[in-house]
Structures are given as structure tokens and as C-alpha cells.
Design a protein around this motif. Structure first.
Motif, PDB file in Angstrom:
ATOM      1  N   VAL A   1       4.128  -0.520  11.075  1.00  0.00           N
ATOM      2  CA  VAL A   1       3.790  -1.854  11.594  1.00  0.00           C
ATOM      3  C   VAL A   1       2.283  -2.100  11.508  1.00  0.00           C
ATOM      4  O   VAL A   1       1.835  -3.169  11.088  1.00  0.00           O
ATOM      5  CB  VAL A   1       4.283  -1.996  13.048  1.00  0.00           C
ATOM      6  N   ILE A   2       1.503  -1.123  11.916  1.00  0.00           N
ATOM      7  CA  ILE A   2       0.041  -1.281  11.898  1.00  0.00           C
ATOM      8  C   ILE A   2      -0.472  -1.464  10.481  1.00  0.00           C
ATOM      9  O   ILE A   2      -1.338  -2.311  10.221  1.00  0.00           O
ATOM     10  CB  ILE A   2      -0.644  -0.074  12.581  1.00  0.00           C
TER      11      ILE A   2
ATOM     12  N   SER B   1      -2.897  -5.034   6.625  1.00  0.00           N
ATOM     13  CA  SER B   1      -2.945  -5.450   5.218  1.00  0.00           C
ATOM     14  C   SER B   1      -3.161  -6.947   5.069  1.00  0.00           C
ATOM     15  O   SER B   1      -3.439  -7.432   3.966  1.00  0.00           O
ATOM     16  CB  SER B   1      -1.663  -5.029   4.488  1.00  0.00           C
ATOM     17  N   LEU B   2      -3.047  -7.684   6.171  1.00  0.00           N
ATOM     18  CA  LEU B   2      -3.304  -9.130   6.118  1.00  0.00           C
ATOM     19  C   LEU B   2      -4.795  -9.435   6.047  1.00  0.00           C
ATOM     20  O   LEU B   2      -5.185 -10.550   5.682  1.00  0.00           O
ATOM     21  CB  LEU B   2      -2.705  -9.812   7.356  1.00  0.00           C
ATOM     22  N   ILE B   3      -5.627  -8.468   6.394  1.00  0.00           N
ATOM     23  CA  ILE B   3      -7.077  -8.674   6.338  1.00  0.00           C
ATOM     24  C   ILE B   3      -7.498  -8.668   4.869  1.00  0.00           C
ATOM     25  O   ILE B   3      -7.241  -7.705   4.163  1.00  0.00           O
ATOM     26  CB  ILE B   3      -7.813  -7.557   7.107  1.00  0.00           C
ATOM     27  N   PRO B   4      -8.154  -9.724   4.394  1.00  0.00           N
ATOM     28  CA  PRO B   4      -8.529  -9.795   2.963  1.00  0.00           C
ATOM     29  C   PRO B   4      -9.719  -8.910   2.646  1.00  0.00           C
ATOM     30  O   PRO B   4     -10.791  -9.373   2.301  1.00  0.00           O
ATOM     31  CB  PRO B   4      -8.861 -11.279   2.786  1.00  0.00           C
TER      32      PRO B   4
ATOM     33  N   PRO C   1      -6.737  -4.807   0.154  1.00  0.00           N
ATOM     34  CA  PRO C   1      -6.287  -4.832   1.539  1.00  0.00           C
ATOM     35  C   PRO C   1      -5.256  -3.764   1.867  1.00  0.00           C
ATOM     36  O   PRO C   1      -5.245  -3.252   2.996  1.00  0.00           O
ATOM     37  CB  PRO C   1      -5.693  -6.245   1.691  1.00  0.00           C
ATOM     38  N   LEU C   2      -4.408  -3.423   0.920  1.00  0.00           N
ATOM     39  CA  LEU C   2      -3.383  -2.402   1.194  1.00  0.00           C
ATOM     40  C   LEU C   2      -4.026  -1.039   1.432  1.00  0.00           C
ATOM     41  O   LEU C   2      -3.658  -0.335   2.378  1.00  0.00           O
ATOM     42  CB  LEU C   2      -2.400  -2.301   0.022  1.00  0.00           C
TER      43      LEU C   2
ATOM     44  N   VAL D   1      -4.278 -14.776  -4.121  1.00  0.00           N
ATOM     45  CA  VAL D   1      -4.946 -13.589  -3.593  1.00  0.00           C
ATOM     46  C   VAL D   1      -4.213 -13.176  -2.325  1.00  0.00           C
ATOM     47  O   VAL D   1      -3.448 -13.956  -1.767  1.00  0.00           O
ATOM     48  CB  VAL D   1      -6.428 -13.893  -3.309  1.00  0.00           C
ATOM     49  N   ASN D   2      -4.387 -11.950  -1.836  1.00  0.00           N
ATOM     50  CA  ASN D   2      -5.215 -10.878  -2.339  1.00  0.00           C
ATOM     51  C   ASN D   2      -4.344  -9.918  -3.142  1.00  0.00           C
ATOM     52  O   ASN D   2      -3.213  -9.667  -2.766  1.00  0.00           O
ATOM     53  CB  ASN D   2      -5.865 -10.101  -1.177  1.00  0.00           C
TER      54      ASN D   2
END
Lengths: 223, 128
Positions: free
Chosen positions: A194-195, A200-203, A208-209, B78-79
Motif C-alpha cells: 500500500v505504501i 508512487s503517486l509523487i512525480p 516515481p516507482l 507522465v510520469n
């Protein structure tokens, strides 16, 4: 060695798909960087000779995800640096390949292209996609990290990601469930998945992955 | 020793994070020829990338991408590689001579790339 064989099959499929001999040289360079530096750093730590299966896994992953030769070489070195020196006791903190990829990308200002695991679209290359999925058998069944994978996939699909995206599937099958840097208990695995999905939503540049995975490695590290 | 190593790991990540801020800014596309508002905005993908790299359109405008690169390509938000920023822009793959299009119905800045060659990037700016 099973993961090495599975990754080798993915690399071979990508190699024949592109038909570029330089990719073979890139793979050899990547393996030389990871295996050579792993041996060197282990000797500096006073460790005895060992079979470099982990370095081989990292080397093939790196060759599949990045392209320029200098990025491959630096990434391999950084990966083994993290494996050997960013550790507590017998355990390293970060997924070595992911660390090398992210750090190398930041230092060089380069994206991670995921070239070798992006083309296996179901509509055009179903057999290649099947080959890409083989590591799931190893990571889910032998490594028993399926709770991480299920939690991550469930959430990332809710966010709008495609379940059939080959790069995403490769991440979930190979990078996400690395056993040395991920929790073993099912409930903690769920939290970990989950974390990683949320982070991973943070660009985050360049990837991000990988950022999400490394941050989670650190948050969930347990000696 | 344990605390030192963990602090060392945090310090490394902090350096990487600071580096990412600066390098991420420097990696943004520099000034490129742009296509200002047009009734039929079109983007062509060649072996060099998307051209024009930036288009500005009004809300409700359809933008069309044509693949002249000689290889299969994609248009994805993106991303890379998750493509989550704007899912309608995940238009899928297109071969040589084929086109993809999307009507942009909300103002904003929409960055995209070719998933199969992530260095090929572009942006659509949608004005009110």
C-alpha cells in the motif's frame, strides 16, 4: 538462479525484438559492472568468495531498464555500492538494482527508459508478455511476497494504471518483491504494498516507482 | 554502528532528493518551437521526437498525433512508467502513418511521452 534464468529469457526476447547487437555489449557491460564491483566491495568488507547470483540479477535488470553505456556502468557500480555498504548487519537496506537505477538517473539527469520491458503489449506480442510474467511464479510462490504484489496492484489500478502495462508488471514481478529488502509477515507485506503504491503517486524525478520502492525499503527496514 | 548506517542512508537519500530537485528542473524541456492556438493542432512524431514539442490550444480542441518515426510508438501521460498524471492521455500505441487524437476539455498543462522511447516527450497547454 531461477530469477537469473527468467530475466535472461526476458532479455533474450527483447534482444531478438530489437535485433541490435549493441544490446549484447550493454548486457555484458552491465554484468561486468555488477559482478566485478560486487566482488571488489565484498573483498573490501573481508567477505569470502561467493557465487554472484544477486549481482547477475541486478546486472540483467539494469541492462533491461537503461540504455546509454555510461548510465549502465554507473548504475551497476551504485547498485553494488548500496548492496555492500548501505546495510545493517547481514542485511542491506535498499533494493540494489532500484538504488543504482534511481541514483544513476539523478546523477546523470537521465530518465530510466524501461526499454526492455515496455514493448510486450498483449495485442501485439502476447508470447513476449507471457515470458515477462514468468518471474511472478518465482517471486509470488517461492519468495512468498504475493501480499505485497496484490496490495500494490489493487491500489495502483484504482489510481488508473493499466494492469497490462508490461513495465508495471515487470516492476511488480521482479523489483517490488525482492526478498532481502521487503517484509516477510503477510500483514506487513500488505502495508508495504500500500505504501509503495501511495508513494508512487509523487512525480519524483527520474522515476516515481523506484523512489517509492526505495523509500518503503527504508521505512520498513528491520534488522 | 546501526544508527550511523541508518543516518548515512538517510543522508544519501537526502542528497539524492536535493539533487533530484535541481536536476529535475534542468531536465525540463528548454525553449522549443511551439505551435500556438490553431484550429487543427497536429503533432508529428519523427525519429527525433515529437514536433512541435509544445502546443497551446483552447478548451475543447482536438489534438492529433501522427507517427512518422518508422517505428511503433505510444502517447502516454507522465510520469513514466506509471502514466497516472492524466489517464485520458494514455492513448495507446500507433504504427507508422497512424494517428491518435484527444479532445482536451479542461484547462491545464498536460505532459506526455512515448512509452517505448521515454526520452521523446511533449506537452499540451490548454487555455481557457
Amino acid at each position: 538462479m531461477q530469477m537469473v534464468a527468467a530475466l535472461a529469457a526476458i532479455w533474450l526476447a527483447s534482444f531478438f525484438h530489437t535485433g541490435e547487437i549493441k544490446l549484447l555489449l550493454a548486457l555484458l557491460l552491465s554484468l561486468a559492472a555488477t559482478i566485478g564491483s560486487d566482488f571488489l566491495f565484498a573483498r573490501l568488507r573481508g567477505k569470502p568468495f561467493f557465487f554472484p547470483s544477486a549481482a547477475m540479477v541486478s546486472g540483467i535488470i539494469i541492462a533491461l531498464l537503461v540504455s546509454p553505456w555510461y548510465q549502465i556502468f554507473l548504475t551497476g557500480l551504485l547498485a553494488m555500492l548500496a548492496k555492500n555498504f548501505l546495510r545493517v548487519g547481514d542485511r542491506h537496506i535498499f533494493n540494489p538494482a532500484a538504488f543504482g537505477l534511481l541514483a544513476g538517473g539523478i546523477i546523470l539527469g537521465q530518465n530510466i527508459s524501461w526499454w526492455g520491458v515496455s514493448w510486450q503489449q498483449l495485442t501485439n506480442y502476447p508470447l513476449a508478455l507471457f515470458i515477462l510474467l514468468i518471474p511472478f511464479l518465482i517471486s509470488a510462490l517461492r519468495m512468498r511476497r504475493y501480499f505485497i504484489q496484490l496490495a500494490f496492484l489493487s491500489l495502483i489500478i484504482l489510481f488508473g494504471a493499466s494492469l497490462l502495462d508490461p513495465a508495471l508488471l515487470f516492476f511488480v514481478a521482479v523489483l517490488l518483491p525482492e526478498p532481502m529488502t521487503t517484509p516477510a509477515k503477510p500483514i506487513v507485506q500488505l502495508a508495504f504494498g500500500v505504501i509503495v503504491a501511495l508513494l508512487s503517486l509523487i512525480p519524483y524525478f527520474p522515476d516515481p516507482l523506484l523512489f517509492a520502492l526505495l523509500a518503503s525499503n527504508m521505512l520498513f527496514f528491520k534488522r | 554502528m546501526n544508527t550511523k548506517v541508518i543516518l548515512g542512508g538517510v543522508a544519501v537519500l537526502a542528497v539524492i532528493g536535493v539533487g533530484a530537485v535541481f536536476l529535475g528542473r534542468s531536465s525540463q524541456p528548454t525553449s522549443q518551437p511551439t505551435q500556438s492556438e490553431s484550429s487543427t493542432p497536429a503533432v508529428v512524431l519523427t525519429a527525433s521526437g515529437f514536433a512541435p514539442q509544445s502546443v497551446t490550444v483552447a478548451v475543447g480542441t482536438k489534438v492529433t498525433w501522427t507517427n512518422n518515426s518508422g517505428a511503433t510508438a505510444t502517447v502516454n501521460s507522465v510520469n513514466h512508467p506509471t502514466h497516472l498524471a492524466y489517464s485520458p492521455l494514455n492513448l495507446g500505441s500507433f504504427g507508422g502513418g497512424e494517428t491518435l487524437s484527444l479532445v482536451f476539455d479542461r484547462p491545464g498543462t498536460y505532459k506526455y511521452h512515448n512509452h517505448l522511447n521515454a526520452s521523446q516527450t511533449g506537452v499540451v497547454v490548454v487555455d481557457q
